[in-house]
Design an enzyme around this catalytic site. Sequence first.
Site, PDB file in Angstrom:
ATOM      1  N   GLY A  22       0.796  -1.235   0.000  1.00 46.36           N
ATOM      2  CA  GLY A  22       0.000   0.000   0.000  1.00 46.36           C
ATOM      3  C   GLY A  22       0.822   1.275   0.000  1.00 46.36           C
ATOM      4  O   GLY A  22       0.506   2.236  -0.715  1.00 46.36           O
ATOM      5  N   CYS A  77      25.455   4.337   6.647  1.00 47.82           N
ATOM      6  CA  CYS A  77      26.125   3.864   7.839  1.00 47.82           C
ATOM      7  C   CYS A  77      25.074   3.254   8.751  1.00 47.82           C
ATOM      8  O   CYS A  77      24.206   3.963   9.261  1.00 47.82           O
ATOM      9  CB  CYS A  77      26.848   5.017   8.502  1.00 47.82           C
ATOM     10  SG  CYS A  77      28.294   4.455   9.335  1.00 47.82           S
TER      11      CYS A  77
END
Length: 395
Positions: free
Chosen positions: A218, A344
């Site tokens: 969705g 990161c």
Amino acid sequence: MSSERPMGTTLQQDSAIYLDYNATTPVDPRVFAAMEPYFKDLFGNPASAGHHWGWVAENAIGKARTQVASLIGARPLEITFTGGATESNNWVIFGLLSKLREENPTAPIHFITSQIEHSSIMKAMAAVQKQGVEVDFLPVNKYGQVELETIKKAIKPHTKLMSFIWVNNEIGSINPIPEIAHIAREHQIYLHTDATQAAGKIPVNVTDMGIDLMSFSGHKIYGPKGVGALYIRGKDPKVQLNPLIYGGGQERGLRSGTVNVPAVVGFGVACEICQQNLTAETQHMTELRNFLWQQLQEAIPGVHLNGHPTERSPANLNITLPGIKTEQILPRLQKLGVSTGSACGTGAMVVSHVLRGLGLSTDEVQCSLRLSLGRWTTQEELTKAAQILKNAINK
Ligand SMILES: Cc1ncc(COP(=O)(O)O)c(C=O)c1O
């Protein structure tokens, strides 16, 4: 075509620009309006078969099932609602394995997928590999598409499933799913496609195209988060999976748990809006995307496009900046909602397996950015976005 623009997509005051629609989209206000009553007066449990509240909820789910099915050319009962594409993808892999083992506990099983799938496929495939399934992760060509010849060569007598992403979420490349379906059919192998970035954005017809299983979600098509669907072909052939989630027997026993009625209603309306506007929206997105690419080429000499130049999502650009690590410029891109090829994570650098799968070096991946456009993106924003990038690089 478009409706009132959700506030969050732009911060008018300091002109931040959201270009990360492949990560998620805001809920279309029309979707939100349709969902609202189901949080309030129409709060019934669809499993309550004995009273008005239950019937209203059950009817709402039925309508949504029809809307979702219609978008992809399926029959309503071929649609099962899930908690999103991650669940749908996991269900296919574990549900099919469970079914096959039930039928024949000792027969060898082979699954085929590619090296640049979404992590919900990659990791589920790796998990079943540990359970004794033979899995081939096929390489892709330089555009990030799996080649038909590579698929044909990988097929074994005991291949039971092929799963390929339709439109890649990172690089936007489109796999030739109808052609792959043809090969799968010839060898009586089930074809599953992760169509999370395809359904609602490019034409999809599971029946005509011969697809057996398809996952979608969705929140990539202006519906709510936490809801998705799995299409399971009902005939020619009838595909059989064991459930992933057991319990009260909702969704015809295939996916237990009380159905998230407001989310399912929203998903249904989101699909209907996409279906009504598919052609116009695709054309509009393609024009905007081409405009952005032109702006970027002018602003950043040497910028490289990842993925296929034309067989790509109308709303996605993935670029490698010439010798500039995105990490270095990210602090200057705070007004730009984009995503990077490497991030990161928990102390370690996570490098996109998709870009690596295309053959990019780790350095190149670290210089890569994804920009994805959506229903409310404007040309003015794209001009500004290219300018912001240019300024960040020049600094
Ligand atoms: C191609 C693809 N598959 C699966 C998913 C997972 O979808 P969901 O967030 O609905 O679990 C995503 C979302 O990032 C996606 O882009």
